[in-house]
Design a protein around this motif. Structure first.
Motif, PDB file in Angstrom:
ATOM      1  N   THR A 391       7.832 -39.465   4.510  1.00 51.45           N
ATOM      2  CA  THR A 391       8.073 -40.893   4.673  1.00 51.45           C
ATOM      3  C   THR A 391       7.165 -41.420   5.774  1.00 51.45           C
ATOM      4  OG1 THR A 391      10.374 -40.700   3.971  1.00 51.45           O
ATOM      5  CG2 THR A 391       9.799 -42.641   5.247  1.00 51.45           C
ATOM      6  N   LEU A 392       6.421 -42.492   5.477  1.00 49.81           N
ATOM      7  CA  LEU A 392       5.519 -43.106   6.443  1.00 49.81           C
ATOM      8  C   LEU A 392       6.179 -44.355   7.000  1.00 49.81           C
ATOM      9  CD1 LEU A 392       2.161 -42.758   4.470  1.00 49.81           C
ATOM     10  CD2 LEU A 392       3.145 -41.201   6.145  1.00 49.81           C
ATOM     11  N   THR A 393       6.404 -44.367   8.304  1.00 50.32           N
ATOM     12  CA  THR A 393       7.058 -45.486   8.971  1.00 50.32           C
ATOM     13  C   THR A 393       6.122 -46.057  10.029  1.00 50.32           C
ATOM     14  OG1 THR A 393       8.036 -44.218  10.785  1.00 50.32           O
ATOM     15  CG2 THR A 393       9.225 -44.228   8.688  1.00 50.32           C
ATOM     16  N   GLU A 394       6.575 -47.108  10.676  1.00 53.10           N
ATOM     17  CA  GLU A 394       5.766 -47.705  11.743  1.00 53.10           C
ATOM     18  C   GLU A 394       5.579 -46.741  12.899  1.00 53.10           C
ATOM     19  OE1 GLU A 394       5.622 -51.942  14.230  1.00 53.10           O
ATOM     20  OE2 GLU A 394       7.349 -51.424  12.985  1.00 53.10           O
ATOM     21  N   ASP A 395       6.507 -45.805  13.070  1.00 57.06           N
ATOM     22  CA  ASP A 395       6.445 -44.863  14.188  1.00 57.06           C
ATOM     23  C   ASP A 395       5.669 -43.603  13.858  1.00 57.06           C
ATOM     24  OD1 ASP A 395       8.012 -46.536  15.771  1.00 57.06           O
ATOM     25  OD2 ASP A 395       9.851 -45.740  14.899  1.00 57.06           O
ATOM     26  N   GLY A 396       5.264 -43.419  12.604  1.00 51.38           N
ATOM     27  CA  GLY A 396       4.528 -42.222  12.234  1.00 51.38           C
ATOM     28  C   GLY A 396       5.007 -41.666  10.905  1.00 51.38           C
ATOM     29  N   ALA A 397       4.790 -40.387  10.714  1.00 49.71           N
ATOM     30  CA  ALA A 397       5.179 -39.709   9.474  1.00 49.71           C
ATOM     31  C   ALA A 397       6.288 -38.714   9.767  1.00 49.71           C
ATOM     32  CB  ALA A 397       3.978 -38.981   8.880  1.00 49.71           C
ATOM     33  N   GLU A 398       7.200 -38.549   8.793  1.00 46.96           N
ATOM     34  CA  GLU A 398       8.234 -37.531   8.911  1.00 46.96           C
ATOM     35  C   GLU A 398       8.592 -37.030   7.518  1.00 46.96           C
ATOM     36  OE1 GLU A 398      11.776 -39.047  10.636  1.00 46.96           O
ATOM     37  OE2 GLU A 398      12.150 -40.501   9.061  1.00 46.96           O
ATOM     38  N   LEU A 399       9.127 -35.816   7.455  1.00 49.79           N
ATOM     39  CA  LEU A 399       9.587 -35.290   6.178  1.00 49.79           C
ATOM     40  C   LEU A 399      10.701 -36.183   5.653  1.00 49.79           C
ATOM     41  CD1 LEU A 399       9.681 -31.442   6.906  1.00 49.79           C
ATOM     42  CD2 LEU A 399       7.883 -32.755   5.804  1.00 49.79           C
ATOM     43  N   THR A 400      10.695 -36.425   4.344  1.00 47.95           N
ATOM     44  CA  THR A 400      11.618 -37.389   3.762  1.00 47.95           C
ATOM     45  C   THR A 400      13.071 -36.990   3.926  1.00 47.95           C
ATOM     46  OG1 THR A 400       9.974 -38.112   2.173  1.00 47.95           O
ATOM     47  CG2 THR A 400      12.256 -38.535   1.597  1.00 47.95           C
ATOM     48  N   HIS A 401      13.362 -35.692   3.868  1.00 39.73           N
ATOM     49  CA  HIS A 401      14.766 -35.263   3.864  1.00 39.73           C
ATOM     50  C   HIS A 401      14.861 -33.876   4.481  1.00 39.73           C
ATOM     51  CE1 HIS A 401      18.792 -34.338   2.223  1.00 39.73           C
ATOM     52  NE2 HIS A 401      18.930 -35.637   2.124  1.00 39.73           N
ATOM     53  N   ASP A 402      16.041 -33.583   5.054  1.00 39.64           N
ATOM     54  CA  ASP A 402      16.268 -32.248   5.622  1.00 39.64           C
ATOM     55  C   ASP A 402      16.128 -31.156   4.573  1.00 39.64           C
ATOM     56  OD1 ASP A 402      16.674 -32.990   8.240  1.00 39.64           O
ATOM     57  OD2 ASP A 402      18.834 -33.260   8.012  1.00 39.64           O
ATOM     58  N   ALA A 403      16.313 -31.506   3.293  1.00 44.11           N
ATOM     59  CA  ALA A 403      16.183 -30.504   2.231  1.00 44.11           C
ATOM     60  C   ALA A 403      14.790 -29.898   2.216  1.00 44.11           C
ATOM     61  CB  ALA A 403      16.497 -31.140   0.873  1.00 44.11           C
ATOM     62  N   ALA A 404      13.781 -30.634   2.693  1.00 43.67           N
ATOM     63  CA  ALA A 404      12.422 -30.089   2.730  1.00 43.67           C
ATOM     64  C   ALA A 404      12.333 -28.867   3.643  1.00 43.67           C
ATOM     65  CB  ALA A 404      11.440 -31.155   3.187  1.00 43.67           C
ATOM     66  N   LEU A 405      13.182 -28.838   4.676  1.00 39.01           N
ATOM     67  CA  LEU A 405      13.168 -27.689   5.592  1.00 39.01           C
ATOM     68  C   LEU A 405      13.635 -26.416   4.896  1.00 39.01           C
ATOM     69  CD1 LEU A 405      14.725 -29.443   8.720  1.00 39.01           C
ATOM     70  CD2 LEU A 405      12.310 -28.965   8.298  1.00 39.01           C
ATOM     71  N   ARG A 406      14.350 -26.575   3.771  1.00 35.84           N
ATOM     72  CA  ARG A 406      14.841 -25.402   3.037  1.00 35.84           C
ATOM     73  C   ARG A 406      13.951 -25.050   1.847  1.00 35.84           C
ATOM     74  NH1 ARG A 406      19.227 -28.331   4.772  1.00 35.84           N
ATOM     75  NH2 ARG A 406      19.493 -29.529   2.860  1.00 35.84           N
ATOM     76  N   TRP A 407      12.812 -25.733   1.716  1.00 34.44           N
ATOM     77  CA  TRP A 407      11.822 -25.331   0.727  1.00 34.44           C
ATOM     78  C   TRP A 407      11.326 -23.938   1.112  1.00 34.44           C
ATOM     79  CZ3 TRP A 407       6.096 -27.079   1.013  1.00 34.44           C
ATOM     80  CH2 TRP A 407       5.386 -26.578  -0.091  1.00 34.44           C
ATOM     81  N   PRO A 408      11.483 -22.930   0.253  1.00 33.33           N
ATOM     82  CA  PRO A 408      11.170 -21.557   0.651  1.00 33.33           C
ATOM     83  C   PRO A 408       9.773 -21.381   1.235  1.00 33.33           C
ATOM     84  CG  PRO A 408      12.318 -21.561  -1.450  1.00 33.33           C
ATOM     85  CD  PRO A 408      12.036 -23.002  -1.110  1.00 33.33           C
ATOM     86  N   ARG A 409       8.788 -22.059   0.682  1.00 33.15           N
ATOM     87  CA  ARG A 409       7.422 -21.892   1.176  1.00 33.15           C
ATOM     88  C   ARG A 409       7.292 -22.418   2.606  1.00 33.15           C
ATOM     89  NH1 ARG A 409       3.061 -20.613  -1.773  1.00 33.15           N
ATOM     90  NH2 ARG A 409       4.131 -21.166  -3.715  1.00 33.15           N
ATOM     91  N   LEU A 410       7.901 -23.584   2.885  1.00 30.99           N
ATOM     92  CA  LEU A 410       7.850 -24.126   4.249  1.00 30.99           C
ATOM     93  C   LEU A 410       8.634 -23.241   5.206  1.00 30.99           C
ATOM     94  CD1 LEU A 410       7.119 -26.241   6.319  1.00 30.99           C
ATOM     95  CD2 LEU A 410       9.022 -27.649   5.510  1.00 30.99           C
ATOM     96  N   ALA A 411       9.790 -22.743   4.755  1.00 32.89           N
ATOM     97  CA  ALA A 411      10.573 -21.841   5.610  1.00 32.89           C
ATOM     98  C   ALA A 411       9.759 -20.597   5.972  1.00 32.89           C
ATOM     99  CB  ALA A 411      11.865 -21.445   4.895  1.00 32.89           C
ATOM    100  N   GLU A 412       8.962 -20.121   5.022  1.00 37.78           N
ATOM    101  CA  GLU A 412       8.104 -18.955   5.283  1.00 37.78           C
ATOM    102  C   GLU A 412       7.023 -19.307   6.296  1.00 37.78           C
ATOM    103  OE1 GLU A 412       4.914 -16.221   2.767  1.00 37.78           O
ATOM    104  OE2 GLU A 412       6.549 -17.217   1.701  1.00 37.78           O
ATOM    105  N   TRP A 413       6.400 -20.481   6.153  1.00 35.07           N
ATOM    106  CA  TRP A 413       5.386 -20.906   7.114  1.00 35.07           C
ATOM    107  C   TRP A 413       5.976 -21.035   8.516  1.00 35.07           C
ATOM    108  CZ3 TRP A 413       3.473 -25.540   3.670  1.00 35.07           C
ATOM    109  CH2 TRP A 413       2.734 -25.035   2.601  1.00 35.07           C
ATOM    110  N   ILE A 414       7.171 -21.613   8.595  1.00 38.46           N
ATOM    111  CA  ILE A 414       7.809 -21.783   9.906  1.00 38.46           C
ATOM    112  C   ILE A 414       8.084 -20.421  10.531  1.00 38.46           C
ATOM    113  CG2 ILE A 414       9.906 -22.601  11.058  1.00 38.46           C
ATOM    114  CD1 ILE A 414       9.991 -24.864   8.954  1.00 38.46           C
TER     115      ILE A 414
END
Length: 908
Positions: A391-414
């Protein structure tokens, strides 16, 4: 002798391979009989045999029960089931009530709900101002708002979506408006004279409103802007991250911000489109989606989750089973992320870097979304925003939803970059403090922290790199000045430096314990005195020495600081009854009459009073039951705190025992006042079940059991639990009934060798709490489809007092006994429940109420004050909110007063 399994034949389809692998899993488990599997799985042998039969895809719940009975891992089988289900899912019917990932169009106006107030606000602005600017983050639904909301609400309007040549796009959109010309001729006229369009509109279509979507695409096309903004009625939809560029143009206009949908708005967006075609959405599905997406710009994810649930609907009902099979928002996000990642090709490394820059790893290991300005990565951010992952806001960019943190590939990168992310989070915090201190040189990095920051290399943004460079320059100057001093020290006392270094860790730990203990003590003192800043001191204590005790104090201090008072209610020890979602409360005024209050996150707003001397005995969504001073009970409609309407009196001598959370049914007893504890026989009493489809004329339904001492309704009103006590046998039999034209059993009976005082359903119907009397032990049972419930937890207490039980939507159960409030985490694997909270001095006359929209529990504060405490269990979220609201940092005078000249601790 049991019959053998039907041979599968060649496993040439995904379904047959799936069935074959289930059979091989059973073989690996020692090939237990299906009767033995049924005992383990709480499903019938026939159902389990059919699951591995290869004729049809079993439900996800049945599959996972089969896997667990064979001691398999449920996670890969869940993924495997969804892959097969996607191949065999029904095509989307053209009559589907939800658009999925596509925006709503003008043809979808009849199923566009939840934005009515915003549409009305824009229409009023169009009437009053020539230029209206609608600003919203990516994914906030700007296109849907214009196409399906504003366009149908206006008498004469046209939508323009500009691209690289916006004047030509404008001309094409207006060719149908001005039939006497061509698009090329119009575009040429616009280029020659910016006033041409305004003059044409004045002559031919004076009431026409121009609705411009994606206006950010045309911000650099001055000829288009000049032509457009001279027109009498224009609405611009602008992505929030381009607002600064828009303001630099000096165009003015009335600005309207697209806020995230509230819980009520989102509920309408979910239920009303289905109702338009005669479909229904189960309450548990609504609750899960509202809890996941309310007050977030995640409507597109909700729509996609609903589409997948629609594919798996039962008749015309979007069921919880279908929702869970679809995987909900978490599966939508994971699938979108994986599809996006595979389509990238050579840009995968850049996208990985963007994802990692939008997460932070806290000291306690929690991973959180974070907002950042990443101007150098704008092309990647635009692609991710289009895929609804960022999500792109006036304050910057952020992941759209907390569910993205549970995407297996991102969890592996983290996991791979955990140390880097923690170092980076510390650096970001240090930069924020440096900026807040007017760039004080003492706030720059030095020593080990500076060396770690330099190791981040390309991970740093330009701003972060400047901070590290400034710190390096200051460190160099400081080191030069210290060389001479260190040489003298080493010459005089050779062992001093070695000794200091070897004891540095022990000294630091002792210092942290002392400072943390002092901060926690200060916080507890302030809480007892009901003075401000208790949460600030608790945060210092938790950051310095993050122990379980410090975390407990932080949670409590946050709840006390955010306490919700009922200003103006002067009655001591007033009754407080909170609605099932924590959005409204009934509180007794001093004269003994209850008043409705609207509850926000941290405040209460007074509403209307009931009739004189009416006290609320039960409160549900849009329904309340009151009792007058003669003991007669009455039914009211409660749409919100300011909208209450008397409906009808309930039958004479009727005593309400339970009302379903959705307000659809009431169960009670006609007779004398309901007693608590062991039963007293009364032949005149009888149980009555009322259907409230027409609330002004409640309709009596037959009750399957006449002499039930305890009854309870499921939250959607579709199931009734009855408990019958056999004094001679010392046995209570709990039975479960589907409520319909006739009563059918919903599950096998549940015998209890005690007297049962209370029964409570969880919101999704997966859990059942049974309270024993007189010892007040709570047994929590897991509901199994068409099977006997399974005991998962036994919650005992030294306090033998009536318990009030509440469930959250993520397998937590809250219990209040007198003034003790506790929360336990439940497990479906046989693991004992974990106690998350145990607080003395809170609860009193009210049970805890779970608020899915805020993911916290409302509990009564101690003493006679009717104040409510919003109790959040997520320490990471508490800290984030405190830091976002600038409510975490003690002032310099507060710090010096409490801790003297001790160096300030960074808490954010």
């Amino acid at each position: 002798m049991p019959r053998g399994e039907r041979p599968l034949g060649p496993e040439d389809t995904a379904l047959l391979r799936f069935a074959g692998d289930l059979r091989r899993l059973r073989d690996q488990a020692g090939k237990p009989s299906y009767r033995e599997l049924a005992r383990r799985a709480n499903y019938s042998p026939t159902a389990l045999s059919d699951a591995a039969g290869g004729r049809k895809l079993p439900s996800l719940a049945l599959t996972l029960a089969f896997v667990r009975a064979c001691e398999g891992d449920a996670t890969p089988w869940t993924k495997r089931w969804r892959e097969v289900a996607a191949e065999y899912s029904l095509p989307l019917h053209p009559n589907a009530p939800y658009p999925g990932s596509a925006p709503f169009t003008e043809h979808d106006a009849k199923r566009f709900f939840g934005r009515e107030c915003l549409v009305e606000q824009i229409v009023e602005s169009v009437k009053a101002k020539p230029l209206t600017v609608v600003v919203g983050p990516s994914g906030s639904g700007r296109t849907s708002l214009l196409q399906a909301g504003v366009l149908p609400a206006l008498d004469d309007a046209v939508v323009i979506t500009p691209s690289q040549n916006a004047l030509e796009d404008l001309a094409k959109a207006l060719t149908e408006v001005f039939a006497d010309t061509t698009a090329d001729q119009l575009a040429e006229d616009f280029r020659r004279d910016p006033d041409h369009l305004r003059l044409r509109l004045r002559q031919h279509r004076p009431g026409l409103v121009l609705l411009v979507d994606d206006f950010e695409q045309a911000l650099h096309q001055d000829d288009f802007i000049a032509t457009l903004t001279r027109c009498p009625r224009v609405v611009l939809a602008l992505r929030a991250d381009h607002r600064a560029q828009y303001l630099a143009k000096g165009l003015g206009g009335n600005e309207i911000t697209i806020e995230p949908m509230s819980a009520d708005q989102l509920r309408r967006a979910i239920t009303e489109p289905a109702a338009k075609i005669g479909a229904t959405v189960e309450t548990a599905v609504i609750a899960r989606l509202v809890a996941d997406a309310a007050n977030q710009h995640a409507l597109s994810l909700v729509q996609q989750a609903l589409v997948e649930t629609w594919r798996r609907k039962r008749g015309m009902t979007l069921s919880l089973a279908g929702f869970e099979e679809s995987g909900g928002i978490e599966h939508v996000v994971a699938q979108a992320a994986e599809t996006f990642y595979h389509a990238l090709g050579d840009d995968r490394g850049d996208v990985r870097s963007v994802f990692l820059r939008l997460v932070s790893v806290q000291r306690n290991g929690n991973v959180q979304r974070r907002s950042r300005r990443l101007e150098a990565w704008q092309p990647q951010l635009d692609l991710l925003a289009k895929a609804r992952l960022v999500t792109l806001t006036e304050d910057g960019a952020e992941l759209t939803h907390d569910a993205a943190l549970r995407w297996p590939r991102l969890a592996e990168w983290i996991g791979e970059e955990g140390d880097l992310l923690r170092t980076h989070q510390q650096l970001v915090t240090a930069i924020e403090l440096w900026e807040a201190s007017d760039r004080d040189p003492l706030a720059l990095y030095r020593g080990a922290r500076l060396r770690k920051a330099k190791e981040l290399g390309e991970f740093l943004t330009a701003q972060e790199r400047r901070f590290v460079e400034k710190s390096s320059k200051r460190e160099t100057r400081r080191s030069t000045a210290l060389i001479a001093v260190m040489a003298v020290l080493l010459a005089l006392v050779p062992g001093t430096v070695v000794y200091a270094l070897s004891n540095e860790r022990k000294l630091t730990e002792a210092y942290d314990r002392e400072l943390g203990g002092k901060a926690i003590t200060e916080s507890e003192t302030l809480m007892e005195q009901r003075r401000p800043y208790a949460d600030k001191y608790a945060l210092v204590g938790y950051k310095v020495n993050p122990s379980p005790e410090a975390e407990k104090v932080l949670r409590l201090a946050n709840a006390v600081t955010r306490g919700i008072p009922f200003t103006g209610t002067s009655k001591d020890d007033a009754d407080v009854l909170v609605g099932p979602r924590g959005e409204m409360a009934a509180v007794t005024d001093e004269d003994g009459t209850d008043r409705m209050w609207g509850l926000d996150e941290d405040r209460a707003v007074p509403g209307k009073r009931f009739a004189d001397h009416h006290r609320v005995v039960k409160l549900a969504e849009r329904r309340a039951v009151t009792k007058d001073n003669t003991g007669r009970q009455h039914l009211w409609a409660v749409n919100d705190a300011d909208d209450i309407t008397y409906l009808a009196p309930l039958p004479d001598r009727f005593q309400t025992l339970d009302i379903s959370a959705d307000g659809s049914r009431i169960v009670g007893r006609i007779g004398d006042a309901v007693s608590v504890g062991l039963p007293t026989p009364d032949a005149s009493e009888r149980t009555v079940l009322l259907d409230l489809a027409d609330p002004r004329q409640p309709r009596k339904l037959p009750v399957p059991v006449r002499d039930a001492e305890t009854v309870a309704l499921s939250q959607d009103g579709r199931e009734l639990a009855t408990a019958v006590w056999d004094a001679a046998a010392g046995l209570t039999t709990i039975e479960f009934w589907h409520i319909g034209g006739t009563f059918e059993r919903a599950a096998p009976p549940l015998p209890q060798h005690v007297y049962v005082r209370g029964i409570t359903y969880s919101g999704d119907g997966r859990w059942l709490a049974v309270e024993h009397s007189p010892e007040s032990v709570i047994e929590v049972w897991q509901r199994v489809p068409s099977g006997t419930p399974v005991l998962r937890a036994r919650l005992d207490s030294a306090l033998r007092y009536g318990a009030r039980v509440t469930f959250s939507y993520d397998d937590r159960v809250a219990v209040v006994r007198d003034n003790i409030f506790e929360v336990q985490r439940l497990y479906t694997t046989g693991r004992p429940a974990d106690r998350l909270v145990y607080v003395v001095g809170h609860g009193n006359s009210m049970g805890a109420v779970y608020r899915p929209q805020h993911d916290d529990f409302l509990v009564r504060s101690g003493g006679q004050d009717p104040e409510l405490l919003p109790y959040d269990l997520d320490s990471g979220r508490i800290i984030k909110k405190m830091c976002e609201k600038d409510g975490a940092r003690l002032t310099d005078s507060e710090w010096v007063k409490s801790f003297g000249e001790v160096e300030r601790v960074d808490v954010c």
